[in-house]
Design an enzyme around this catalytic site. Structure first.
Site, PDB file in Angstrom:
ATOM      1  N   ASP A 159     -90.217 -52.925 105.795  1.00 34.89           N
ATOM      2  CA  ASP A 159     -91.499 -53.582 105.543  1.00 34.89           C
ATOM      3  C   ASP A 159     -91.336 -54.721 104.541  1.00 34.89           C
ATOM      4  O   ASP A 159     -91.869 -55.821 104.726  1.00 34.89           O
ATOM      5  CB  ASP A 159     -92.528 -52.579 105.016  1.00 34.89           C
ATOM      6  CG  ASP A 159     -93.046 -51.633 106.095  1.00 34.89           C
ATOM      7  OD1 ASP A 159     -92.751 -51.866 107.286  1.00 34.89           O
ATOM      8  OD2 ASP A 159     -93.734 -50.658 105.741  1.00 34.89           O
ATOM      9  N   ASP A 188    -100.266 -50.608  96.805  1.00 32.52           N
ATOM     10  CA  ASP A 188     -98.987 -50.328  96.149  1.00 32.52           C
ATOM     11  C   ASP A 188     -99.137 -50.219  94.634  1.00 32.52           C
ATOM     12  O   ASP A 188     -98.578 -49.301  94.021  1.00 32.52           O
ATOM     13  CB  ASP A 188     -97.968 -51.423  96.493  1.00 32.52           C
ATOM     14  CG  ASP A 188     -97.531 -51.346  97.937  1.00 32.52           C
ATOM     15  OD1 ASP A 188     -96.628 -50.554  98.252  1.00 32.52           O
ATOM     16  OD2 ASP A 188     -98.122 -52.068  98.761  1.00 32.52           O
ATOM     17  N   GLU A 237     -92.969 -46.566  99.607  1.00 34.32           N
ATOM     18  CA  GLU A 237     -93.300 -45.459 100.500  1.00 34.32           C
ATOM     19  C   GLU A 237     -93.564 -44.255  99.611  1.00 34.32           C
ATOM     20  O   GLU A 237     -92.929 -44.098  98.559  1.00 34.32           O
ATOM     21  CB  GLU A 237     -92.181 -45.172 101.488  1.00 34.32           C
ATOM     22  CG  GLU A 237     -91.939 -46.277 102.506  1.00 34.32           C
ATOM     23  CD  GLU A 237     -93.172 -46.622 103.333  1.00 34.32           C
ATOM     24  OE1 GLU A 237     -93.954 -45.691 103.643  1.00 34.32           O
ATOM     25  OE2 GLU A 237     -93.350 -47.804 103.668  1.00 34.32           O
ATOM     26  N   ALA A 238     -94.514 -43.416 100.014  1.00 37.92           N
ATOM     27  CA  ALA A 238     -94.913 -42.275  99.185  1.00 37.92           C
ATOM     28  C   ALA A 238     -95.053 -41.028 100.033  1.00 37.92           C
ATOM     29  O   ALA A 238     -95.166 -41.092 101.265  1.00 37.92           O
ATOM     30  CB  ALA A 238     -96.233 -42.578  98.467  1.00 37.92           C
ATOM     31  N   HIS A 244     -92.921 -48.838 108.499  1.00 36.50           N
ATOM     32  CA  HIS A 244     -93.127 -47.756 107.524  1.00 36.50           C
ATOM     33  C   HIS A 244     -91.852 -47.347 106.800  1.00 36.50           C
ATOM     34  O   HIS A 244     -91.872 -46.421 105.996  1.00 36.50           O
ATOM     35  CB  HIS A 244     -93.801 -46.535 108.158  1.00 36.50           C
ATOM     36  CG  HIS A 244     -95.121 -46.845 108.782  1.00 36.50           C
ATOM     37  ND1 HIS A 244     -96.198 -47.308 108.057  1.00 36.50           N
ATOM     38  CD2 HIS A 244     -95.525 -46.783 110.070  1.00 36.50           C
ATOM     39  CE1 HIS A 244     -97.216 -47.511 108.881  1.00 36.50           C
ATOM     40  NE2 HIS A 244     -96.834 -47.206 110.102  1.00 36.50           N
ATOM     41  N   ASP A 288     -92.827 -52.904  98.533  1.00 38.93           N
ATOM     42  CA  ASP A 288     -93.642 -52.105  99.450  1.00 38.93           C
ATOM     43  C   ASP A 288     -93.192 -50.648  99.346  1.00 38.93           C
ATOM     44  O   ASP A 288     -92.230 -50.233  99.998  1.00 38.93           O
ATOM     45  CB  ASP A 288     -93.499 -52.616 100.888  1.00 38.93           C
ATOM     46  CG  ASP A 288     -94.561 -52.029 101.807  1.00 38.93           C
ATOM     47  OD1 ASP A 288     -95.686 -52.540 101.814  1.00 38.93           O
ATOM     48  OD2 ASP A 288     -94.256 -51.039 102.505  1.00 38.93           O
TER      49      ASP A 288
END
Length: 299
Positions: A267, A205, A83-84, A262, A81
């Site tokens: 996550d 993703d 994060e960006a 988040h 998962d």
């Protein structure tokens, strides 16, 4: 078994399923408890769990009937998962999202347990300074980013991390020879991967974040990520509930989110918990989505 006997078996199981749907929640929990099964979850989850128990019973009693046997096609699942980078402006399809967190939680199908974790932060190149919105949403601060490496370096380490856990052909042969004298079975080490499937929470993703990152870095889209399992779709289909997110999947299972939403690693851990429960409940988690690399944002 004759066709007539087979039909009687199917009829008996169908009636049992009907009975399961007719009893109350407390009766479902009482019956599940008597079999030593989990009693938490929504009525849809409890019903499915009990039906799968009876299906497995019939499967053990009639092993020669293939239709009763459903087996996960993989030895391990890798929950990921990302994060960006992001900001609080209205949704913009041209926003240059860059991956800043790569968390992977490895699950053994044999034990339905987490057996290892890969976790690294990534230093973005196009927007190296995180927006206040991104820092607040993900819990990732600028110092963590400044001390991190590029996506290409992190991804290379992830691929090595996975490859080091794969059973090599010569190791399979060696284990097979040992099995003739020690009865040791191949893959009894829960870290030994013979077949791996990535699991994501939705299509974004891989189809969005990873595809864009490959384009930015002039990388080939990773072959091991072309096919994957979208757990939202699997969860909805298996338990017979509407499309759900992480929080709703946990709610249906009678569980609560552990950690900060988040956060990529939090996550991923929570999704992994969902996956482990589904494995124990009898779900078969195979690839159900494909990235079209001819149209993806990749080199």
């Amino acid at each position: 078994m004759t066709d007539h006997e087979d039909s009687k078996l199917i009829s008996r199981l169908t009636k049992e399923y009907g009975r399961v749907h007719s009893i109350s929640t407390s009766q479902l929990q009482e019956e599940l408890s008597s079999f030593g099964l989990d009693t938490k979850g929504s009525v849809h989850v409890l019903q499915k769990r009990l039906k799968e128990h009876y299906r497995r019973v019939e499967s053990s009693l009639h092993p020669h009937i293939a239709i009763w046997h459903r087996k996960n096609p993989h030895s391990h699942y890798a929950v990921i998962d990302f994060e960006a980078t992001c900001d609080d402006s209205p949704a913009d399809t041209d926003y240059m999202h860059e991956i800043i967190e790569v968390p992977v939680v490895l699950i053994s199908v044999a034990t339905a347990e987490i057996v290892d974790i890969f976790h690294e932060y990534v230093k973005p190149t196009m927007c190296p300074v995180l927006s206040p919105f991104c820092r607040k949403l993900t819990g990732i601060n600028q110092t963590m980013i400044n001390q991190s490496r590029s996506f290409a370096e992190v991804w290379k380490d992830l691929e090595k991390w996975i490859d080091d856990k794969r059973i090599k052909p010569d190791e399979e042969a060696e284990d097979s020879d040992e099995a003739t004298t020690t009865t040791t079975t191949v893959g009894n080490n829960n870290h030994n991967i013979t077949s791996l499937c990535f699991i994501t929470d939705g299509p974004w993703d891989f189809k969005k974040f990873l595809a864009k990152e490959c384009r930015y870095n002039n990388m080939e889209f990773p072959p091991m990520c072309v096919q994957y399992c979208n757990i939202r779709r699997k969860f909805s289909n298996f338990y017979g509930v509407r499309r759900v997110n992480i929080e709703l999947m946990l709610k249906n299972l009678g569980q609560t989110f552990d950690g900060t939403p988040h956060s990529g690693i939090a996550d991923s851990r929570n999704i992994a918990g969902i996956v482990c429960t589904m494995i124990r409940d009898g779900a078969v988690l195979d690839n159900n989505e494909v990235v079209d690399v001819s149209t993806a944002y990749c080199a």
